[in-house]
Write an enzyme that holds these catalytic residues in place. Structure first.
Site, short mmCIF file in Angstrom:
data_model
loop_
_atom_site.label_atom_id
_atom_site.label_comp_id
_atom_site.label_asym_id
_atom_site.label_seq_id
_atom_site.Cartn_x
_atom_site.Cartn_y
_atom_site.Cartn_z
N ASP A 104 -16.21 11.04 -5.98
CA ASP A 104 -14.63 11.17 -6.25
C ASP A 104 -13.99 10.11 -6.58
O ASP A 104 -14.51 9.10 -6.20
CB ASP A 104 -14.17 11.80 -5.08
CG ASP A 104 -14.72 13.30 -4.56
OD1 ASP A 104 -15.15 13.89 -5.69
OD2 ASP A 104 -14.47 13.97 -3.51
N1 URA Z 1 -18.55 14.37 -1.09
C1 URA Z 1 -17.28 14.23 -1.40
O1 URA Z 1 -16.47 15.10 -0.91
N2 URA Z 1 -16.81 13.72 -2.33
C2 URA Z 1 -17.70 12.78 -2.85
O2 URA Z 1 -17.28 11.98 -3.63
C3 URA Z 1 -19.21 12.81 -2.22
C4 URA Z 1 -19.61 13.69 -1.51
#
Ligand code: URA
Length: 234
Positions: A104
């Site tokens: 993310d």
């Molecule tokens: N889980 C999430 O919520 N975000 C990420 O970037 C990786 C795993």
């Protein structure tokens, strides 16, 4: 067989235009002889190419480790804002380089970037169940009940998650290890336990760990040992 300028430029560091200039200045040799033109065809598996007398090791693929900062998207197009590819310095950049996997925008930590599509595909293949470990910070202290729920699998809108390991740490932090990579998975798993993720940092994939001396926002090539660990993943 590959054109000399294309071959040298494919290794990053020099653009094709710069390679042409190097050749014009007689700074490039092929098998010890000064290259006469930048468009000669070279057998890259046999020829020894040198610049200023220093032999080039032609690498078929490039594997980079990034300590991803927050605020960068790991996709390569279709978003406003900053892309992780923008963090790649010119001398490490190659055409075809892309992030092997998604984090993310606000997630930090380990990312692999490569121009080896097959390797990336294998790392990401869901059935490989590559372990991805994250340091998670919550708005509340994580609990033993959450540990059990993560171990049993959590029901998300698209179905039950695979068992995830959780190790409680000090304060509001825990390590969580996933063997899958669903959209916002950790955030959604904690949300279903009534907690909010306020910090998410990937520390490892399999036995390949983010090195402590790699500053945030920086990339470097994987060492031989790290490459071996990466290959072990798949
Ligand atoms: N889980 C999430 O919520 N975000 C990420 O970037 C990786 C795993």
């Amino acid at each position: 067989m590959e054109r000399l300028d294309k071959l040298i430029a494919s290794q990053g560091k020099y653009s094709r235009k710069e390679v042409k200039q190097l050749v014009a200045r007689r700074r490039v040799t092929v098998d010890g002889l000064s290259a006469k033109s930048a468009d000669v065809k070279i057998d890259e598996t046999a020829a020894v190419i040198a610049i200023d007398g220093i032999p080039l090791t032609i690498k078929k693929h490039l594997y980079l480790m990034l300590n991803k900062p927050g605020g960068y998207v790991s996709s390569t197009e279709g978003h406003d804002g900053a892309y992780v590819l923008e963090l790649v310095p010119r001398e490490l950049y190659r055409d075809g380089l892309f992030p092997a996997g998604r984090l993310d925008k606000d997630t930090t930590g380990m990312m692999i970037l490569t121009d080896d599509g097959q390797m990336a595909h294998r790392i990401l293949a869901p059935k490989k169940h590559v372990k991805k470990k994250y340091l998670v910070t919550l708005d509340v202290p994580p609990t033993e009940e959450m540990v059990s729920r993560f171990r049993e699998g959590i029901s998300l809108s698209e179905g039950l998650t695979k068992p995830a390991e959780m190790e409680l740490l000090e304060g509001n932090t825990a390590y969580v290890t996933l063997v899958e990579g669903r959209y916002h998975q950790i955030k959604r798993m904690f949300a279903s336990c009534g907690a909010t993720v306020v910090g998410l940092h990937r520390v490892s994939m399999g036995n390949l760990t983010l090195p402590s001396d790699l500053p945030v926002g920086k990339l470097r090539e994987l060492t031989e040992e790290e490459l071996r660990l990466l290959e072990e993943l798949v």
